[in-house]
Design an enzyme around this catalytic site. Sequence first.
Site, PDB file in Angstrom:
ATOM      1  N   ASP A 289       0.582-102.400  73.608  1.00  0.00           N
ATOM      2  CA  ASP A 289      -0.693-101.969  74.179  1.00  0.00           C
ATOM      3  C   ASP A 289      -0.486-100.813  75.159  1.00  0.00           C
ATOM      4  OD1 ASP A 289      -3.416-102.052  74.672  1.00  0.00           O
ATOM      5  OD2 ASP A 289      -3.470-104.161  75.239  1.00  0.00           O
TER       6      ASP A 289
ATOM      7  N   ASP B 286     -11.597-102.702  70.544  1.00  0.00           N
ATOM      8  CA  ASP B 286     -11.896-103.990  71.172  1.00  0.00           C
ATOM      9  C   ASP B 286     -13.292-104.458  70.789  1.00  0.00           C
ATOM     10  OD1 ASP B 286      -9.508-104.447  72.345  1.00  0.00           O
ATOM     11  OD2 ASP B 286     -10.036-103.620  74.297  1.00  0.00           O
TER      12      ASP B 286
HETATM   13  C1  DGJ Z   1      -6.565-104.366  75.314  1.00  0.00           C
HETATM   14  C2  DGJ Z   1      -6.445-104.746  73.866  1.00  0.00           C
HETATM   15  O1  DGJ Z   1      -7.204-103.887  73.082  1.00  0.00           O
HETATM   16  C3  DGJ Z   1      -6.864-106.195  73.688  1.00  0.00           C
HETATM   17  O2  DGJ Z   1      -6.837-106.544  72.334  1.00  0.00           O
HETATM   18  C4  DGJ Z   1      -5.954-107.076  74.495  1.00  0.00           C
HETATM   19  O3  DGJ Z   1      -4.647-107.017  73.991  1.00  0.00           O
HETATM   20  C5  DGJ Z   1      -5.999-106.646  75.955  1.00  0.00           C
HETATM   21  N1  DGJ Z   1      -5.736-105.240  76.115  1.00  0.00           N
HETATM   22  C6  DGJ Z   1      -5.016-107.427  76.772  1.00  0.00           C
HETATM   23  O4  DGJ Z   1      -4.983-107.014  78.069  1.00  0.00           O
END
Ligand code: DGJ
Length: 718
Positions: free
Chosen positions: A457, A525
């Site tokens: 991430d 997301d």
């Molecule tokens: C952002 C990501 O897009 C989510 O899927 C998740 O992993 C969160 N970060 C976790 O902090």
Amino acid sequence: MFLNENFIKIDTPNTSLIFRRYSELLEIAYYGGRVADMDDYTIVSGHKRKYARSCSDDVITGNTTVCCYGMGCDRHFSVAIKNYDGGIANKFLFERAEKVEKPIIEGLPSSRDGKETLMLVYRDRDYDIELRQYYTVFDDTDVIAVSNCIVNDSNQTFSVQKLDSLQMDLDSNGYDIYTYPGTWARERHQQVTNLKIGKFSIGTVGGSSSHAVNPFFMLKRPERMGGYIAFNLEYSGNHRSTVEGAPTCITRVTVGMGDLGLDIKLSSGEKFHTPEAVMTFGNTQNDVTTSMHNFVNNHVIQKKYLKERPLAVNIWEPLGCDFNYDKVIAFADASAKLGAELLIVDDGWFGKRNAPNCSLGDWVDNKEKTGGLDNLSKAVREKGLKFGIWIEPEMINPDSDLYRAHPDWVLGNPKRYQTLMRDQLVLDIAKPEVFDYLYGCFENLMKLCSPDYIKWDYNRVIHDAYQSPELNGENYSLEYIKALYRLMDKILTNYPALMIEGCAAGGGRYDLGMFHYVPQIWTSDMTDPVERAHIQEGTLVGYPQSTMSAHVASAVSHAGRNTRLRDRFAVSLEGVFGYECDITKLSEEQTEEVKQQIAFYKKHRNTLLYGDYKLIESYTLGEGVVSITVSKDKSTAIAKIFRLKQTFDREPVKYKFDGLDRNATYKVGFFGREEKLICKGDILCNSGLDLFQYFLLDRKGEYTNEINTLVIEMEKID
Ligand code: DGJ
């Protein structure tokens, strides 16, 4: 490839690009559908030439592949050099064209398995510097990969202050420019802008390819010429692409990494090679999409990932950081029973992290919570699942042991305020000690639980980076991205069975550079199916389904609307499929439904990930998104209809399913329904099916969803 005294022609399976030599210049004579070899293409090469004058005149009005200050052109430049004498004017003259081996671009990823490469060489008239331009074509896609390299052959030092990867001057102006801007949870929403005269630019200086605007973009040529030309950049950092319509009826396109802070010093004998850009021509948007998809699958993603990717369950959306050993095991149990293949422990397993405001950098197992990652991963595997884990290695929270020990490891000026985003700062991964620390963290993690999958991430934008001058501070962004690639490369080389999934607060680093290392990226997301359908449509114009991670989330997600399981399934089916809802709380009926969904995805996974995708109807028309994916051998196809409009009596809901074998017979089924049809390929392609009955407004008031989906399975039987 065809070369003679005056013309150079390179061909892809369906397109040709022709250059014309004229004295010290090289002009782009033609780019479009494939044409035969001829000795003379004067007839296609336009009339806007500088030589159509009766007196000496160095002004360039034609279509060129290079332009800088000093070349007699007032359109925007793809090259800017500060010469050793302080001057900023250069004049590159065309010297020669040759067929060469595809060069390796040091420190940067570039496309694999090219068929042949053309090198165009320009030399500066007054300084000993050379500009080399590379054009590579491939066997199975109409994409052409292009890069530029400056070589300093002199005894002096030059500084490259800008070098785009590609400059294409196109005939005419008045193009429609299709771009893919967005923001967090609203990535890659297609926007169309018509440009006659003036400049249109996309890009970012935020350090990653960004949510703000994807580096992929496309031009629709004016009606009388027809066709689309699309561009992209194989790079994950800052980017800047500009389209300029000139009054002289030329449109200049440049694609590159921009010039923020760039100052690449070239001593005698040194060279600088840009990231690779790509372009493709197609008669239709779907032709462009097919070329881009084949290119990414066959020439960007590593071959070892071109197989069935595991069907994942991720605990992030249902649990956030609030989990423990027992909760994870409950998810593992449910996953195994449903037929999933990979369980992912997301954010929150390390340091004292219980919310996203601390501990980034402290990649130490929080045993109280996980019960020990060694035990947890073992228990998950015992249920027949692969084990996956999340990490955000490039980041550091001020509230972390790492920051307390090494505040100087941050990519920021210690003498000024450093902007925070999501309570985090960025590590200067180009610093050898930071790089080694992070690699060490990966080694420990691999030793501890040897994950099969890592979700990598990256949750912020770089606003105010600073790197000490000793570390090549001027070019911090490039140095940062090179270090990122080195780190990924080192991990993947030493752990070849590992698969990394990219993520940057969803789809904030969705680019061809990343796809050299990670075969798939968490698209967004946003998991609400209406919003996702829009995001996925934009994403799929330039990137294949195999890159797009898509999970069924809970009924209500970020958009706040209530949605049905079947609709969330249909939309997620477009990508690398999985679940991100609380599968431990499914009713019996839902469990049955999910089992059928999983079985369906597994049956058609290869077609869905690697088949030929065609957009049939776009979200932008306001009725929905309709597409079909046809297996390469045309034996199977899956059509997906996401309808956003209620259907009223007598309104046809009819779609043509192009791309099938017109002479074959197909069995047509509808997911979740008993009925089957037998249909000839030509009926499906030419007439299409009227699906009115599946979408009819239910007068009893049951049918009030904002999205209604239908998944159609077509299997060749004869
Ligand atoms: C952002 C990501 O897009 C989510 O899927 C998740 O992993 C969160 N970060 C976790 O902090």
